[in-house]
Design an enzyme around this catalytic site. Structure first.
Site, PDB file in Angstrom:
ATOM      1  N   THR A 325      74.998  27.333   9.610  1.00 30.83           N
ATOM      2  CA  THR A 325      75.929  26.294  10.059  1.00 30.83           C
ATOM      3  C   THR A 325      76.441  25.527   8.852  1.00 30.83           C
ATOM      4  O   THR A 325      75.690  25.281   7.901  1.00 30.83           O
ATOM      5  CB  THR A 325      75.252  25.333  11.061  1.00 30.83           C
ATOM      6  OG1 THR A 325      76.203  24.360  11.504  1.00 30.83           O
ATOM      7  CG2 THR A 325      74.056  24.625  10.451  1.00 30.83           C
ATOM      8  N   HIS A 377      57.411  26.154  12.155  1.00 24.38           N
ATOM      9  CA  HIS A 377      56.194  26.293  11.362  1.00 24.38           C
ATOM     10  C   HIS A 377      55.111  27.072  12.091  1.00 24.38           C
ATOM     11  O   HIS A 377      54.079  27.427  11.506  1.00 24.38           O
ATOM     12  CB  HIS A 377      55.660  24.890  11.010  1.00 24.38           C
ATOM     13  CG  HIS A 377      54.892  24.849   9.734  1.00 24.38           C
ATOM     14  ND1 HIS A 377      54.402  25.972   9.104  1.00 24.38           N
ATOM     15  CD2 HIS A 377      54.508  23.800   8.949  1.00 24.38           C
ATOM     16  CE1 HIS A 377      53.754  25.635   8.004  1.00 24.38           C
ATOM     17  NE2 HIS A 377      53.798  24.307   7.888  1.00 24.38           N
TER      18      HIS A 377
END
Length: 414
Positions: A325, A377
């Site tokens: 993006t 994560h």
């Protein structure tokens, strides 16, 4: 009469309902077969609804209505004759002329109804009626902005401001509000973004890249590249190639999580965030790792045009293993982009600023960009995330050696 019931077709797998965004025709219009009659919003895209046959149309749903796939939204009278030219419209002036030619039927102006004529005569919505009743306001004195003059809640709220006995500043100042229902697409985007924040262990790591070499390459080969390939040489092709290289070096970034399982992909389908009239869309470049610079630029251009024109399909936005993006096009200096589920990572580009940096012990001015990578994560550790972003930085800082194979002309297909 031969009446065709037009039902909402399925715009894609797993989509069960759509919203009537805009009717492109009016009730009673004659429509031609395959003529676009409505735009419908799904939770993935905006699509056109074409007429299945020719005839007079009768609408069975309002703009803003959420309808189920397979539900009847309009009827088409296929036996109705097609109007000839403007003949039907021409009859109205004749009738008016006939009335004007009869002095005995012309009534003198009536002062009493003159005021209401400047207001809409539509009925208030339930919410608007409640407000008007509470404030003792006559609905006939309120101008409706809804369909067919219908008085909306915001119309009633605006009319109630002077009635509340406020000061002259309150009564005459600009204090209007507008309430607009979110489209199905926007509501789905909101739901997905909230779920990402709540359901993933999202972290963001940052770095900066030196755009000097890319600036040089674009300036030197921009015209030749455009003449040969018919498309401009932009920044996205360099970042896409740098990302696909880094994904192959760090395969855990090119993965998604499914319950207790991790899914790794041996291909790089890159979602490119594109801003359109209906909001942010993410069309996908399939197997971007095998594309040339010209292929990347050409595909991005085609997909961006489809997004702008509302022609993008669900299939063209489905999938993707990683997203890029570019908030820099709007002036963003730094951000923490949100992961596009079920992907596990996203790269955010930002604006390019001439900044002083230290190079070989000397302070020089270079075109610099901050880049940010948000990642899940749960399956991507810090080592992989930082290593991935460093690999992207290497490709951008030194594109000739790393992305173009040491031969800039051959690498660019010239």
């Amino acid at each position: 009469m031969s009446i065709l019931e037009m039902k909402v077709p399925s715009p894609g797998e797993s989509i069960t309902e759509v919203e009537i965004a805009t009717w492109l025709v009016k009730d009673g219009d004659y429509v031609q077969k395959d003529q676009p009659i409505a735009e419908v919003d799904s939770d993935k895209a905006t699509l056109e609804l074409p007429a299945e046959e020719s005839g007079i149309i009768t609408l069975k749903a309002e703009e803003g209505d959420v309808v189920q796939v397979g539900q009847v939204v309009c009827l088409i009278d296929m036996a109705a004759a097609k109007p000839e030219g403007a003949a039907p419209a021409a009859e109205a002036p004749k009738q008016e002329e006939a009335k004007a030619a009869e002095p005995a039927k012309v009534e003198a102006p009536k002062p009493a109804p003159a005021a209401p004529q400047s207001y809409a005569t539509g009925t208030p919505s339930p919410a608007a009626k409640k407000i008007l009743d509470e404030k003792g306001i006559d609905a006939a004195q309120v101008s409706g902005s809804g369909r067919d003059g219908r008085i909306s809640k915001s119309d009633a709220e605006l009319a109630a401001v002077p009635a509340m006995g406020g000061s002259s500043l309150t009564a005459t100042g600009a204090r209007s509000t507008t309430t607009t229902k979110l489209s199905v697409l926007r509501r789905k985007i909101a739901q997905r973004l909230v779920s990402v924040k709540n359901e993933t262990a999202m972290l963001t790591t940052f770095n900066e890249v030196d755009m000097s070499e890319i600036f040089r390459l674009r300036k030197q080969y921009k015209e030749e590249f455009a003449q040969k390939h018919g498309v401009g040489l932009g920044f996205m092709s360099f970042f896409t190639k740098a990302v696909t290289r880094a994904l192959q070096m760090y395969p855990d970034v090119n993965a998604s999580i499914d319950g207790d399982f991790k899914i790794n992909y041996d291909f790089c389908d890159i979602s490119i965030a594109v801003s359109g009239p209906k909001g942010l869309m993410v069309p996908v470049l399939r197997n971007a790792e095998n594309m040339s610079f010209a292929n990347v630029e050409g595909n991005i251009k085609d997909l961006a045009i489809k997004v702008r024109d509302g022609k993008i399909t669900v299939d063209e936005m489905t999938g993707g293993t990683f997203t890029i993006t570019n908030g820099g096009t709007f002036g963003s200096m730094l951000s923490t982009p949100i992961i596009n589920p079920p992907q596990s990572a996203i790269l955010g580009m930002h604006n390019i600023i001439q900044r002083p940096v230290a190079v070989d012990g000397q302070v020089v001015i270079r075109p610099m960009m901050y880049v940010a990578m948000s990642y899940d994560h749960r399956i991507i550790d810090g080592k992989e995330s930082v290593g991935f972003l460093v690999a992207v930085k290497e490709g951008i800082d030194n594109p000739v050696e790393i992305l173009l194979g040491g031969d800039e002309r051959k690498g660019l297909g010239l």
